[in-house]
Motif scaffolding. Structure first.
Motif, PDB file in Angstrom:
ATOM      1  N   ASN A   1       2.866   0.734 -16.438  1.00 49.91           N
ATOM      2  CA  ASN A   1       2.205   1.685 -15.540  1.00 49.91           C
ATOM      3  C   ASN A   1       2.066   1.199 -14.099  1.00 49.91           C
ATOM      4  O   ASN A   1       2.050   2.011 -13.174  1.00 49.91           O
ATOM      5  N   TYR A   2       1.941  -0.108 -13.911  1.00 49.55           N
ATOM      6  CA  TYR A   2       1.614  -0.611 -12.572  1.00 49.55           C
ATOM      7  C   TYR A   2       2.746  -1.410 -11.941  1.00 49.55           C
ATOM      8  O   TYR A   2       3.470  -2.128 -12.610  1.00 49.55           O
ATOM      9  N   THR A   3       2.874  -1.230 -10.634  1.00 56.02           N
ATOM     10  CA  THR A   3       3.907  -1.934  -9.883  1.00 56.02           C
ATOM     11  C   THR A   3       3.296  -2.513  -8.609  1.00 56.02           C
ATOM     12  O   THR A   3       2.211  -2.105  -8.167  1.00 56.02           O
ATOM     13  N   ILE A   4       4.038  -3.450  -8.028  1.00 57.42           N
ATOM     14  CA  ILE A   4       3.655  -3.975  -6.719  1.00 57.42           C
ATOM     15  C   ILE A   4       4.860  -3.768  -5.808  1.00 57.42           C
ATOM     16  O   ILE A   4       5.995  -3.987  -6.215  1.00 57.42           O
ATOM     17  N   ALA A   5       4.607  -3.279  -4.604  1.00 55.84           N
ATOM     18  CA  ALA A   5       5.697  -2.940  -3.694  1.00 55.84           C
ATOM     19  C   ALA A   5       5.414  -3.464  -2.293  1.00 55.84           C
ATOM     20  O   ALA A   5       4.258  -3.616  -1.898  1.00 55.84           O
ATOM     21  N   GLU A   6       6.492  -3.745  -1.573  1.00 60.26           N
ATOM     22  CA  GLU A   6       6.384  -4.117  -0.161  1.00 60.26           C
ATOM     23  C   GLU A   6       6.860  -2.933   0.671  1.00 60.26           C
ATOM     24  O   GLU A   6       7.989  -2.478   0.517  1.00 60.26           O
ATOM     25  N   LEU A   7       6.001  -2.428   1.541  1.00 54.50           N
ATOM     26  CA  LEU A   7       6.320  -1.264   2.370  1.00 54.50           C
ATOM     27  C   LEU A   7       6.184  -1.619   3.851  1.00 54.50           C
ATOM     28  O   LEU A   7       5.204  -2.249   4.250  1.00 54.50           O
ATOM     29  N   VAL A   8       7.158  -1.186   4.635  1.00 56.32           N
ATOM     30  CA  VAL A   8       7.132  -1.457   6.073  1.00 56.32           C
ATOM     31  C   VAL A   8       6.263  -0.418   6.778  1.00 56.32           C
ATOM     32  O   VAL A   8       6.364   0.783   6.515  1.00 56.32           O
ATOM     33  N   VAL A   9       5.420  -0.885   7.699  1.00 56.29           N
ATOM     34  CA  VAL A   9       4.566   0.011   8.490  1.00 56.29           C
ATOM     35  C   VAL A   9       5.441   0.755   9.498  1.00 56.29           C
ATOM     36  O   VAL A   9       6.146   0.143  10.302  1.00 56.29           O
TER      37      VAL A   9
ATOM     38  N   ILE B   1      -6.088  -3.922  11.450  1.00 62.04           N
ATOM     39  CA  ILE B   1      -5.254  -2.886  12.082  1.00 62.04           C
ATOM     40  C   ILE B   1      -3.786  -3.123  11.726  1.00 62.04           C
ATOM     41  O   ILE B   1      -3.283  -4.243  11.808  1.00 62.04           O
ATOM     42  N   LEU B   2      -3.101  -2.048  11.366  1.00 63.23           N
ATOM     43  CA  LEU B   2      -1.674  -2.127  11.043  1.00 63.23           C
ATOM     44  C   LEU B   2      -0.840  -2.012  12.315  1.00 63.23           C
ATOM     45  O   LEU B   2      -1.129  -1.188  13.184  1.00 63.23           O
ATOM     46  N   GLN B   3       0.191  -2.846  12.403  1.00 63.20           N
ATOM     47  CA  GLN B   3       1.120  -2.780  13.533  1.00 63.20           C
ATOM     48  C   GLN B   3       2.508  -2.418  13.007  1.00 63.20           C
ATOM     49  O   GLN B   3       2.842  -2.744  11.863  1.00 63.20           O
ATOM     50  N   GLU B   4       3.299  -1.748  13.845  1.00 63.69           N
ATOM     51  CA  GLU B   4       4.639  -1.345  13.425  1.00 63.69           C
ATOM     52  C   GLU B   4       5.436  -2.565  12.950  1.00 63.69           C
ATOM     53  O   GLU B   4       5.392  -3.626  13.571  1.00 63.69           O
ATOM     54  N   ASN B   5       6.134  -2.390  11.833  1.00 62.83           N
ATOM     55  CA  ASN B   5       6.972  -3.426  11.200  1.00 62.83           C
ATOM     56  C   ASN B   5       6.184  -4.490  10.439  1.00 62.83           C
ATOM     57  O   ASN B   5       6.780  -5.420   9.895  1.00 62.83           O
ATOM     58  N   ASP B   6       4.833  -4.377  10.398  1.00 61.92           N
ATOM     59  CA  ASP B   6       4.089  -5.193   9.442  1.00 61.92           C
ATOM     60  C   ASP B   6       4.583  -4.814   8.042  1.00 61.92           C
ATOM     61  O   ASP B   6       5.076  -3.695   7.820  1.00 61.92           O
ATOM     62  N   VAL B   7       4.427  -5.720   7.094  1.00 60.78           N
ATOM     63  CA  VAL B   7       4.804  -5.418   5.714  1.00 60.78           C
ATOM     64  C   VAL B   7       3.541  -5.397   4.854  1.00 60.78           C
ATOM     65  O   VAL B   7       2.822  -6.395   4.769  1.00 60.78           O
ATOM     66  N   MET B   8       3.279  -4.232   4.266  1.00 62.91           N
ATOM     67  CA  MET B   8       2.104  -4.086   3.391  1.00 62.91           C
ATOM     68  C   MET B   8       2.499  -4.388   1.947  1.00 62.91           C
ATOM     69  O   MET B   8       3.525  -3.886   1.470  1.00 62.91           O
ATOM     70  N   VAL B   9       1.699  -5.181   1.274  1.00 64.79           N
ATOM     71  CA  VAL B   9       1.892  -5.417  -0.161  1.00 64.79           C
ATOM     72  C   VAL B   9       0.930  -4.476  -0.882  1.00 64.79           C
ATOM     73  O   VAL B   9      -0.290  -4.582  -0.726  1.00 64.79           O
ATOM     74  N   VAL B  10       1.487  -3.526  -1.631  1.00 66.22           N
ATOM     75  CA  VAL B  10       0.706  -2.439  -2.222  1.00 66.22           C
ATOM     76  C   VAL B  10       0.796  -2.506  -3.748  1.00 66.22           C
ATOM     77  O   VAL B  10       1.869  -2.732  -4.311  1.00 66.22           O
ATOM     78  N   ILE B  11      -0.341  -2.306  -4.402  1.00 65.13           N
ATOM     79  CA  ILE B  11      -0.363  -2.291  -5.863  1.00 65.13           C
ATOM     80  C   ILE B  11      -0.887  -0.942  -6.340  1.00 65.13           C
ATOM     81  O   ILE B  11      -1.783  -0.357  -5.730  1.00 65.13           O
TER      82      ILE B  11
END
Length: 221
Positions: free
Chosen positions: A148-156, A196-206
């Motif tokens: 059911n659960y995943t972890i992903a890296e998403l670019v801002v 604060i999020l900046q463009e091209n930061d990478v968010m680790v999302v679960i």
């Protein structure tokens, strides 16, 4: 959710079938092509269309309308010559994006020279992970933690740059959580609501796959 994209997957072995199943589950149209009738039959109830065909024959590819697909993936597993020939034909027919699986480094170099847009080495890229990366342009990596659960890296993206995590609030809106932010100068573990999020930061999302998909397609793009 993201709009439906048309994919053609050539080669329905372990990698190709895994990739095409996941693309279908993500809500996209998938045409599966293989010379092996048994493999095609196995996928016939899962994919949008599946056909027994020789993808090294230009007339066959033309008759299947492959040139109209958004993306074609050459997932041929055991024949380097057939893989290269299919990739060349797809490029010549004008398919927008051609992705191919490489069996060796040398195979990858040849695919690169003939203009393949993206080369996948299956020992580094699992089919499910690649499916998510193809569908989500902001997705850098995708790891299944459980069923059911995943972890992903998403670019801002520009769209959310400048927002704090409190303003974005993915937990309340989508049910997923940002557990880290990788900035060019530093990695923030367990970020606070005021970060604060900046463009091209990478968010680790679960979160669940569907929550992360919704977050990426509705909030980030």
């Amino acid at each position: 959710m993201a709009s439906s994209i048309q994919y053609a997957v050539i080669g329905l072995g372990r990698f190709g079938s895994s990739l095409s199943k996941e693309l279908t589950e993500l809500g996209h149209e998938v045409l599966g092509i293989d010379r092996d009738e048994e493999k095609v039959d196995e996928m016939s109830d899962i994919l949008t269309h599946s056909v027994v065909a020789d993808a090294t024959d230009e007339e066959v590819l033309r008759s299947l309308g492959v040139r109209n697909f958004d993306c074609a993936v050459v997932a041929i597993g055991d024949n380097i010559q057939a893989s290269i020939m299919a990739a060349i034909l797809l490029k010549e027919l004008g398919v927008k994006t051609v992705v191919a699986k490489a069996l060796t480094d040398q195979h990858g170099k040849v695919l690169e020279k003939i203009g393949v847009d993206r080369i996948i080495f299956p020992e580094r890229d699992m089919g499910i992970r690649v499916a998510h990366q193809l569908v989500s342009p902001n997705l850098l990596d995708f790891i299944e933690l459980s069923k059911n659960y995943t972890i992903a890296e998403l670019v801002v993206s520009k769209r959310i740059a400048g927002l704090t995590l409190k303003e974005l609030d993915p937990r309340a809106r989508y049910g997923c959580s940002i557990v880290a932010i990788n900035k060019s100068e530093d990695m923030i573990i367990a970020p606070t609501a005021d970060d604060i999020l900046q463009e091209n930061d990478v968010m680790v999302v679960i979160g669940r796959k569907d929550q992360i998909d919704d977050f990426e397609s509705e909030a980030i793009r």
